[in-house]
Design an enzyme around this catalytic site. Structure first.
Site, PDB file in Angstrom:
ATOM      1  N   LYS A  48       1.036  -1.170  -0.026  1.00  0.00           N
ATOM      2  CA  LYS A  48       0.025   0.031  -0.079  1.00  0.00           C
ATOM      3  C   LYS A  48       0.734   1.091   0.045  1.00  0.00           C
ATOM      4  O   LYS A  48       1.700   1.452   1.172  1.00  0.00           O
ATOM      5  CB  LYS A  48      -0.861  -0.023   1.272  1.00  0.00           C
ATOM      6  CG  LYS A  48      -1.770   1.324   1.085  1.00  0.00           C
ATOM      7  CD  LYS A  48      -2.360   1.511   2.523  1.00  0.00           C
ATOM      8  CE  LYS A  48      -2.738   2.955   2.787  1.00  0.00           C
ATOM      9  NZ  LYS A  48      -3.290   3.049   4.076  1.00  0.00           N
ATOM     10  N   THR A 107      -8.474   3.702  12.128  1.00  0.00           N
ATOM     11  CA  THR A 107      -9.001   4.133  13.576  1.00  0.00           C
ATOM     12  C   THR A 107     -10.412   4.027  13.871  1.00  0.00           C
ATOM     13  O   THR A 107     -10.398   4.173  15.283  1.00  0.00           O
ATOM     14  CB  THR A 107      -8.608   5.771  13.117  1.00  0.00           C
ATOM     15  OG1 THR A 107      -7.163   5.892  12.538  1.00  0.00           O
ATOM     16  CG2 THR A 107      -8.776   6.651  14.405  1.00  0.00           C
TER      17      THR A 107
END
Lengths: 265, 336
Positions: free
Chosen positions: A104, A215
């Site tokens: 990524k 998150t």
């Protein structure tokens, strides 16, 4: 869930996956809770950051073993890299640590908003593709940048829907729609900005192929329950998209026929 | 009963203290040249179970809420019972609500109340949380004080001791070696922490202040005489190498955000340590093959060591020598 149509499986760089949720492994109260959340999410891909954990020369060996022991496909990321060189070096290290060509790619261009530096992103993507990496670029909603990333050899695009960790959800629906419309055959994964399960469902209803979160789960009051909530939302959004959504109308349309009823007006 | 305690960090010293209280004959063997060779020396020394609950489990409160009383009893005058102040820059005010929603034992405080608690921070923050029941101590003073007290009680110390097996026969052995146990404790991992000491006469604080930030939460603990400890990073690796430039920048940035006068402070120390932790970030007392191990204190050494030492001493000296490990007891309690 047995009723999912076959078309619901996801293909990323030749790998077929049934889960459309990718989960990050940072910021959890403890590795034990992280592992439980990963299981609750039913994800098949976890992302892991290498940049900081490798500082000081000695790798985060035990933490990485723990990640490997989850038995998931690992998508290492270059989080925290601000230049092409840093990102490329981190990707090379990730390949060694996790024995995967997947990366990524994240090149941060703005310290406060963590907005990607799209110029460096394209350059790093070109270099890494040449080196045989399979690149998952973290990008904005910009169509031209998306085009360049595909030209650079990326077969997946990962646009943000809001800044990393902001929990704001899709702030620019039109940009997300435009990407989907322009690249109907490229796997599109919303990466960053998702705060709630309803956000995840909303982008899946736009026809996005998957959602990447960290998150929103890790910092939830109960990360394990939140992971399961997101799994359901992603699945619901996907099925909604596949089932064909109603377009909004200006007028009410009665769902019960009026014929045969007394009408007073 | 002769007991060998391996390791003279906060775990080893508190275990020795609990054993001495129960009348055992104790030798503490430490690999380092003196007190302060391990992670305990770098600790923040906050006895803040309610603040730690924000990112930890309920066990943090269960095991930590009597720590301040334990330390004050062991070393009278050591503990400052002044509470903890938690603040956030106006831009990150939502962090305060998030923090509050995940713990208890606090009051919301206004700008005036903050000014009353810490006059030097007057006008800088509009709201905060005050954890009135929390306390703090100076970890270095605590370790040295405990060492001196144990020596005076007849506890023997062997420093620079690489081979504890050569020290003779013992009835019981306690392994409190922290990160040094990494090689033979498969569940253990290291979490690197970095901290700074600043010195300035321009800022006065009477209690630890935590500054919330979504990316770099830090704390500032006053150590007296114009010294402040700024901590601490949390990095998933076991390296105790020099502090990185980026960590120094983050820590200083946060200190500067708390009070600009920290920009003029002298940077007198920058150190790193490695916290030993298990996967659930909770400590364990593990009896195994004639040895009782106390490890995994993570970022809660001074907060949890007293409770763990008490459990270890009960197992070692009490009748429950072959009893269940704390770990199992805790899991069962959680399920109940």
């Amino acid at each position: 869930m047995e009723n999912i149509p076959a078309a619901s499986s996801l293909e990323l760089y030749g790998q077929t996956l049934s889960s459309r949720l990718l989960l990050g492994t940072a910021l959890y109260p403890s590795p034990a809770i992280m592992a439980e959340a990963v299981r609750a999410s039913a994800t098949e891909i976890v992302t892991v950051s290498l940049r900081r954990e490798s500082a000081g020369g000695k790798a985060g060996g035990e933490f990485w073993s723990l990640i490997r022991s989850l038995g998931m496909r690992v998508l290492p990321n270059t989080a925290g890299c601000h230049t092409v060189k840093e990102a490329v070096t981190t990707a090379q290290m990730a390949r060694e640590v996790f024995a995967t060509d997947w990366i990524k790619l994240e090149v941060i261009g703005h310290h406060d908003t963590l907005q990607p530096d799209v110029f460096a992103l394209v350059e790093a993507a070109e270099i890494l593709t040449r080196e045989g990496f399979e690149v998952f670029p973290y990008t904005t909603g910009d169509l031209v940048v998306a085009e360049r990333l595909l030209e650079a050899g990326c077969e997946v695009l990962m646009p943000w829907c809001a800044p990393i960790g902001s929990a704001r959800g899709p702030v620019d629906i039109d940009a997300l729609r435009a990407l989907r419309a322009n690249f109907p055959d490229v796997p599109l994964i919303v990466d960053a900005g998702i705060g709630r399960p309803s956000h995840a469902a909303a982008v899946m209803e736009l026809g996005y192929d998957a959602v990447l979160l960290n998150t929103a789960v890790a910092k939830a009051g109960d990360p394990v329950v939140m992971a399961s909530a997101f799994a359901k939302a992603v699945e619901a959004g996907r099925q909604g998209w596949l089932a064909g959504l109603l377009e909004p109308r200006d007028m009410a349309v009665p769902s019960t026929p009026l014929i045969g009823k007394a009408v007073f007006s | 009963m002769r007991v060998l305690v391996k390791g003279a960090g906060v775990a080893g010293l508190t275990v020795a203290h609990e054993l001495a209280r129960r009348g055992a004959e104790i030798l503490v063997a430490e690999r380092g040249p003196g007190i302060g060779a391990g992670a305990s020396w770098m600790a923040g020394g906050m006895l803040a179970p309610f603040c730690e609950r924000e990112s930890g489990e309920e066990a943090v409160i269960e095991l930590g809420e009597h720590a301040a009383a334990w330390w004050e009893d062991a070393l009278p005058g050591l503990v400052h019972f002044a509470g903890t102040l938690v603040l956030a820059p106006p831009r990150d005010a939502s962090e305060l609500r998030r923090f509050a929603s995940r713990t208890r034992g606090y009051d919301f405080v206004s700008a005036e109340e903050i000014a009353a608690l810490e006059p030097d921070l007057a006008g800088r923050f509009r709201s905060g949380l005050f954890f009135g029941r929390e306390a703090h101590l100076d970890p270095r003073q605590a370790l040295l004080g405990l060492h001196a007290k144990l020596v005076s009680k007849g506890v023997n110390f062997a420093f620079g001791c690489a081979d504890a097996a050569a020290l003779g026969r013992f009835d019981r052995v306690v392994d409190c070696t922290g990160m040094a146990a990494l090689a033979h404790d498969a569940g253990l991992r290291g979490v690197r922490g970095e901290m700074l000491y600043l010195e300035t006469g321009e800022v006065r604080l009477t209690r630890p202040v935590r500054l919330l930030h979504p990316r770099f939460p830090i704390y500032v603990v006053p150590r007296g005489n114009g010294r402040f400890m700024i901590g601490a990073t949390m990095i998933e690796n076991a390296s105790d190498g020099p502090v990185t430039a980026r960590s120094v920048m983050e820590l200083l940035n946060a200190a500067y955000a708390l009070h600009p006068a920290f920009g003029e402070a002298r940077l007198v120390e920058a150190s790193s340590g490695v916290r030993p932790a298990y996967a659930d970030n909770l400590p364990r007392v593990t009896p195994k093959g004639g040895v009782v191990a106390v490890n995994g204190l993570y970022r809660h050494g001074f907060l949890m060591a007293p409770a763990m030492a008490g459990q270890a001493a009960e197992i070692l000296v009490g009748n429950s020598w072959k009893g269940e490990s704390f770990d199992e007891a805790h899991r069962q309690r959680k399920r109940a």
